[in-house]
Write a protein that holds these residues in place. Structure first.
Motif, mmCIF file in Angstrom:
data_model
loop_
_atom_site.group_PDB
_atom_site.id
_atom_site.type_symbol
_atom_site.label_atom_id
_atom_site.label_comp_id
_atom_site.label_asym_id
_atom_site.label_seq_id
_atom_site.Cartn_x
_atom_site.Cartn_y
_atom_site.Cartn_z
ATOM 1 N N PHE A 1 -6.057 2.319 -2.693
ATOM 2 C CA PHE A 1 -7.222 2.575 -1.841
ATOM 3 C C PHE A 1 -8.278 1.502 -2.077
ATOM 4 C CE2 PHE A 1 -5.140 6.616 -2.726
ATOM 5 C CZ PHE A 1 -4.887 7.058 -1.442
ATOM 6 N N ARG B 1 1.030 3.813 -3.112
ATOM 7 C CA ARG B 1 0.665 5.226 -2.910
ATOM 8 C C ARG B 1 1.809 6.155 -3.312
ATOM 9 N NH1 ARG B 1 -3.039 5.221 2.625
ATOM 10 N NH2 ARG B 1 -4.739 4.051 1.667
ATOM 11 N N LYS C 1 -13.710 6.767 -6.569
ATOM 12 C CA LYS C 1 -12.424 6.731 -7.271
ATOM 13 C C LYS C 1 -12.555 7.337 -8.668
ATOM 14 C CE LYS C 1 -11.689 2.313 -6.084
ATOM 15 N NZ LYS C 1 -11.087 0.993 -5.930
ATOM 16 N N LYS D 1 0.834 -1.201 0.000
ATOM 17 C CA LYS D 1 0.000 0.000 0.000
ATOM 18 C C LYS D 1 0.870 1.253 0.000
ATOM 19 C CE LYS D 1 -3.688 0.105 2.586
ATOM 20 N NZ LYS D 1 -4.616 0.274 3.723
#
Length: 166
Positions: free
Chosen positions: A78, A7, A86, A3
């Motif tokens: 996410f 990101r 999104k 993650k």
């Protein structure tokens, strides 16, 4: 860990996308602003998409393709966010970039770009969801991250070579 890396890659991708769309891959802001160009097209698939009396599909396809990674990285970064928020982020990002082009007179502001950019993000979101049905989320994220890093390195290498050979 995936993650955090996804990101970070998403942030780098967005900076590169802004550099590409707004600053046309240049390091010279004065050079960019010197040729001020402020046009606005609110007719979908209208004026700027038509060149020499024919529709310029290449630009529209490229706009779409450039935003596919946005959808993929957004989904990898996410996971708990739903599809529509999104997609709204992708739409808002595209709108803001087009608005900034107009405000700073650094390109043609075109509704077609917003549509094709959002379509690209939509495709990226759908590709992630479809792939996630057949590939574990962890493997899919790792694949996206590795491909993203390789593409980023390739992009930087090509840009570096362009600067050197200029």
């Amino acid at each position: 860990m995936e993650k955090t890396v996804s990101r970070g890659l998403l942030a780098i991708y967005l900076v590169a996308l802004i550099w590409l769309v707004l600053f046309k891959l240049t390091f010279s802001i004065p050079y960019l602003l010197d040729g001020a160009n402020r046009t606005l097209n609110l007719i979908p698939f209208g004026a700027p998409a038509i060149k020499n009396g024919r529709i310029n599909y290449g630009e529209m396809i490229m706009n779409c393709v450039m935003f596919i990674p946005f959808g993929l990285l957004l989904s990898a970064s996410f996971k708990k966010a739903r599809f529509w928020p999104k997609l709204a982020i992708i739409l808002a990002f595209s709108f803001v970039v087009e608005l900034l082009q107009y405000l700073f007179a650094i390109g043609a502001t075109d509704i077609t770009d917003i549509i094709t950019n959002t379509l690209g993000g939509f495709i990226g979101l759908q590709l992630y969801d479809l792939s996630n049905k057949y590939i574990s989320s962890r493997n899919l994220d790792c694949t996206i991250i590795v491909l993203g890093i390789l593409l980023l390195l390739f992009f930087l290498f090509v840009r570096f070579m362009f600067i050197i050979l200029r």
